[in-house]
Design an enzyme around this catalytic site. Structure first.
Site, PDB file in Angstrom:
ATOM      1  CB  CYS A  91      -0.880  -0.075   1.462  1.00  0.00           C
ATOM      2  SG  CYS A  91      -1.706   1.276   1.415  1.00  0.00           S
ATOM      3  CB  CYS A 188      -8.077  -0.835   5.623  1.00  0.00           C
ATOM      4  SG  CYS A 188      -6.938  -1.515   4.404  1.00  0.00           S
TER       5      CYS A 188
END
Length: 300
Positions: A91, A188
């Site tokens: 990410c 997440c």
């Protein structure tokens, strides 16, 4: 601005220093109204509240399609191959300092700032260095080790020179509503942090054999994606002694369980290496970590 204390304080410190700051909240997954770590309505509302208090403009940037393509797909592929990916590393490489940094460049924004605990500096040759944060217990250089010279040149890390407690002290001084907010530890994109269930919702998984070091079948598993080398809990078999996952073979769909001494290794072979300061001329001494919180091992 994730809605946590670190990015909130980073934004406020920059604004206090006189920089023109835009607060950006990245929407990376659609949570269906639920909160998953740094994603969801509460995180978004917390980030907006801090931006309002600091008097800076705020935006929500939907990068969910890019996140799906560049991070989640990699996570699924690596997990089903019997490896243990770190999606936070991907990410940072591909989203926060990839797609988001590209967007900043297109908008004419000079720098991207985050709440990571790292430090950077530029030497006399013009090369950027990535160093650990002052707070070694929160240091995040491990998850930013994939950044390039260009990415480091266009990034700032306002809280890398301070401890976590100092960050919270700033939040209290500024009256931020997130001053006491706990750190997020969840993936997440995986509800309740259940990575195994997330993978099973994305693809068909096959059960297989659990074997001992001699190849004897001692049990069954529900999918290699639920195992990682070094794992001790949740093995689903009892051997009468403390046992660990010593090998995950996705090709044969087998998981090997054995004693701890079989985990010992004198070296490793790494790919996708990122040389921040350029490829070295020859061997050099280094400290190596194979997990985020692991102790460094001396290496050449």
């Amino acid at each position: 601005m994730s809605g946590g204390v670190d990015s909130s304080v980073a934004a406020c410190l920059l604004a206090e220093a006189g920089h023109e700051v835009i607060g950006s909240h990245l929407e990376l997954v659609h949570t269906g109204g639920l909160d998953h770590g740094c994603c969801g309505p509460q995180a978004r509302d917390d980030a907006r509240a801090v931006a309002d208090l600091a008097g800076i403009p705020f935006e929500v940037v939907d990068l969910s399609e890019t996140f799906e393509d560049r991070v989640i797909s990699d996570y699924v592929e690596e997990s089903l191959a019997g490896r243990t990916p770190n999606p936070c590393v991907r990410c940072n490489e591909r989203i926060k300092f990839g797609a988001f940094l590209d967007r900043a460049r297109e908008l004419g924004v000079d720098l991207v700032a985050t709440g990571h605990y790292v430090r950077t500096w530029r030497d006399e040759r013009g090369w950027w260095h990535l160093h650990r944060g002052v707070d070694r217990t929160k240091d995040q250089s491990y998850v930013l080790a994939g950044l390039t010279q260009d990415q480091l040149a266009r990034s700032v890390f306002p809280i890398g020179e301070q401890t976590k407690e100092e960050t919270r002290a700033h939040a209290r001084r500024l009256g931020l509503p997130v001053a006491g907010k706990p750190d997020s530890q969840e993936l997440c994109f995986a509800p309740a942090g259940d990575a195994g269930a997330f993978l099973e919702s994305r693809t068909e998984v096959r059960g297989g054999e659990v074997v001992d070091p001699s190849g004897n079948v001692i049990g069954r598993h529900g999918g290699v994606h639920r195992y990682t080398v070094g794992q001790r809990r949740g093995l689903g078999v009892s051997t009468g002694e403390r046992s660990y996952v010593v090998d995950v073979d996705a090709a044969s769909n087998r998981v090997m369980i054995g004693p701890r001494d079989l985990l010992a290794r004198r070296g490793l072979v790494a790919d996708r290496v990122n040389w921040i300061l350029g490829r070295p001329d020859g061997p050099f001494e280094a400290g190596v970590r194979i997990r985020y919180r692991a102790e460094e091992a001396p290496a050449v």
